[in-house]
Scaffold this active site. Structure first.
Site, mmCIF file in Angstrom:
data_model
loop_
_atom_site.group_PDB
_atom_site.id
_atom_site.type_symbol
_atom_site.label_atom_id
_atom_site.label_comp_id
_atom_site.label_asym_id
_atom_site.label_seq_id
_atom_site.Cartn_x
_atom_site.Cartn_y
_atom_site.Cartn_z
ATOM 1 N N ASN A 9 0.867 -1.184 0.000
ATOM 2 C CA ASN A 9 0.000 0.000 0.000
ATOM 3 C C ASN A 9 0.902 1.232 0.000
ATOM 4 O O ASN A 9 1.495 1.571 1.024
ATOM 5 C CB ASN A 9 -0.909 -0.032 1.245
ATOM 6 C CG ASN A 9 -1.749 1.231 1.364
ATOM 7 O OD1 ASN A 9 -1.766 2.066 0.455
ATOM 8 N ND2 ASN A 9 -2.449 1.375 2.476
ATOM 9 N N LYS A 11 0.126 4.258 -0.300
ATOM 10 C CA LYS A 11 -0.514 5.459 0.276
ATOM 11 C C LYS A 11 -0.269 6.672 -0.638
ATOM 12 O O LYS A 11 -0.232 6.502 -1.851
ATOM 13 C CB LYS A 11 -0.032 5.667 1.719
ATOM 14 C CG LYS A 11 -0.246 4.384 2.553
ATOM 15 C CD LYS A 11 -0.069 4.561 4.022
ATOM 16 C CE LYS A 11 -0.310 3.217 4.730
ATOM 17 N NZ LYS A 11 -0.183 3.319 6.182
ATOM 18 N N HIS A 96 -9.846 1.262 5.154
ATOM 19 C CA HIS A 96 -8.531 1.427 5.792
ATOM 20 C C HIS A 96 -8.697 2.392 6.975
ATOM 21 O O HIS A 96 -9.479 3.342 6.893
ATOM 22 C CB HIS A 96 -7.520 1.969 4.782
ATOM 23 C CG HIS A 96 -6.109 1.925 5.297
ATOM 24 N ND1 HIS A 96 -5.628 2.836 6.206
ATOM 25 C CD2 HIS A 96 -5.095 1.057 5.058
ATOM 26 C CE1 HIS A 96 -4.362 2.532 6.492
ATOM 27 N NE2 HIS A 96 -4.025 1.460 5.815
ATOM 28 N N GLU A 98 -6.994 4.764 7.968
ATOM 29 C CA GLU A 98 -6.752 6.172 7.638
ATOM 30 C C GLU A 98 -7.996 6.787 6.990
ATOM 31 O O GLU A 98 -8.277 7.974 7.169
ATOM 32 C CB GLU A 98 -5.513 6.291 6.724
ATOM 33 C CG GLU A 98 -4.240 6.048 7.529
ATOM 34 C CD GLU A 98 -3.060 5.491 6.749
ATOM 35 O OE1 GLU A 98 -3.067 5.531 5.505
ATOM 36 O OE2 GLU A 98 -2.123 4.987 7.401
ATOM 37 N N GLU A 168 -5.505 -4.815 10.604
ATOM 38 C CA GLU A 168 -4.498 -3.767 10.747
ATOM 39 C C GLU A 168 -4.721 -3.006 12.050
ATOM 40 O O GLU A 168 -5.481 -2.024 12.071
ATOM 41 C CB GLU A 168 -4.598 -2.786 9.568
ATOM 42 C CG GLU A 168 -4.263 -3.388 8.223
ATOM 43 C CD GLU A 168 -3.689 -2.336 7.285
ATOM 44 O OE1 GLU A 168 -2.586 -2.565 6.778
ATOM 45 O OE2 GLU A 168 -4.309 -1.288 7.083
ATOM 46 N N GLY A 174 2.511 2.338 10.783
ATOM 47 C CA GLY A 174 3.472 3.425 10.634
ATOM 48 C C GLY A 174 4.203 3.780 11.925
ATOM 49 O O GLY A 174 4.851 4.812 12.009
ATOM 50 N N SER A 213 3.381 -2.191 10.234
ATOM 51 C CA SER A 213 4.837 -2.280 10.416
ATOM 52 C C SER A 213 5.426 -3.634 10.027
ATOM 53 O O SER A 213 6.371 -4.114 10.664
ATOM 54 C CB SER A 213 5.229 -1.907 11.859
ATOM 55 O OG SER A 213 4.829 -0.578 12.140
HETATM 56 P P1 13P Z 1 2.930 0.401 7.694
HETATM 57 O O1 13P Z 1 3.421 -0.890 7.088
HETATM 58 O O2 13P Z 1 3.692 1.604 7.209
HETATM 59 O O3 13P Z 1 2.816 0.302 9.183
HETATM 60 O O4 13P Z 1 1.439 0.620 7.134
HETATM 61 C C1 13P Z 1 0.516 -0.413 7.227
HETATM 62 C C2 13P Z 1 -0.678 -0.062 6.447
HETATM 63 O O5 13P Z 1 -1.425 0.836 6.791
HETATM 64 C C3 13P Z 1 -0.931 -0.838 5.217
HETATM 65 O O6 13P Z 1 -2.200 -0.589 4.713
#
Ligand code: 13P
Length: 251
Positions: A9, A11, A96, A98, A168, A174, A213
């Site tokens: 992903n 982003k 997601h 976010e 997740e 992150g 992560s």
């Molecule tokens: P990270 O791997 O940067 O923690 O992000 C995970 C994520 O949100 C994947 O959709």
């Protein structure tokens, strides 16, 4: 045997030059991987056209990061499922954290997006996960099951035949703080057992991937858990070498 799925992903990252390089490097680096693992990348909407040309061999699948719940209309700034399908997109992230947190997406909207994706032949990757406070309160299992039920009450249990779940935990996204393999396995198992109460066959074949992560150092142990069927990788997927290594650890 469930095929492992690893999706990067990306982003809101990347330029045309970076997207081209990253896809070429992933394509080269993952040549020779067995069909035990399926690989996907999820660039921004703007880069899907370029990515779709670069991934035309079909070995690297395309995933969109979002979609709108209506197939067309006056929804300025939104992108519809049929448009994604036209670009050769196979998967689409839905719900997601976010999107839920920053853009205030409700369970209802997430469920509508999930249905809209399937109506255009896309496979939704439904993201579920608890916050740090919820984990500290011991509510993780309850929270993810409620998030799943909110979608299932609209889409129906049979829809999970054509979907992927992604656990997740928000506190692991992150932050460099991965859920331990045991913590992740526990939630994946709870989700699978919950689905099995309605349909044992679907529960057995459904892929539940982990995100938060994931990196080259922790991937193998996570993916070796009985109910973890791959990963949704954020930061580490922007580095071709790291992402390829993660893909290899699923093979
Ligand atoms: P990270 O791997 O940067 O923690 O992000 C995970 C994520 O949100 C994947 O959709």
């Amino acid at each position: 045997m469930r095929q492992k799925l690893i999706v990067g992903n990306w982003k809101m990252h990347g330029s045309r030059v970076q997207v081209r390089q990253l896809i070429q490097d992933i394509e080269t680096g993952t040549t020779g991987l067995s069909d035990k693992v399926e690989i996907g990348v999820s660039p921004t909407f703007l880069h899907l056209g370029l990515a779709s040309e670069l991934c035309d061999s079909g070995r690297i699948k395309l995933a969109a990061q979002n979609l709108y719940s209506e197939p067309k209309g006056a929804f300025t700034g939104e992108v519809a499922a049929p448009m994604l399908a036209e670009y050769g997109v196979s998967y689409v992230l839905v719900g997601h954290s976010e999107r839920r947190e920053i853009f205030a997406e409700s369970d209802q909207l997430v469920a509508a997006k999930f249905k809209a994706a399937q109506e255009s032949g896309l496979i939704p990757i439904l993201c579920l996960g608890e916050s740090l406070t919820q984990r500290e309160q011991g509510a993780s299992e309850e929270v993810v099951v409620a998030q799943l039920d909110a979608v299932m009450s609209t889409a129906g249990i049979a829809s999970l035949q054509f979907a992927v779940l992604a656990y997740e935990p928000i506190w692991a996204i992150g932050t460099g703080k991965t859920a331990s393999p045991e913590q992740a396995q526990r939630i994946h198992q709870v989700l699978r057992e919950h689905i099995a109460k309605s349909d044992a066959g679907i529960a057995k074949s459904l892929r539940i991937i982990y995100g938060g992560s994931v990196n080259a150092a922790n991937a193998a142990e996570l993916f070796s858990q009985a109910d973890i069927d791959g990963g949704l990788v954020g930061g580490a997927s922007l580095e071709a070498k790291e992402f390829v290594s993660i893909c290899k650890s699923a093979d």
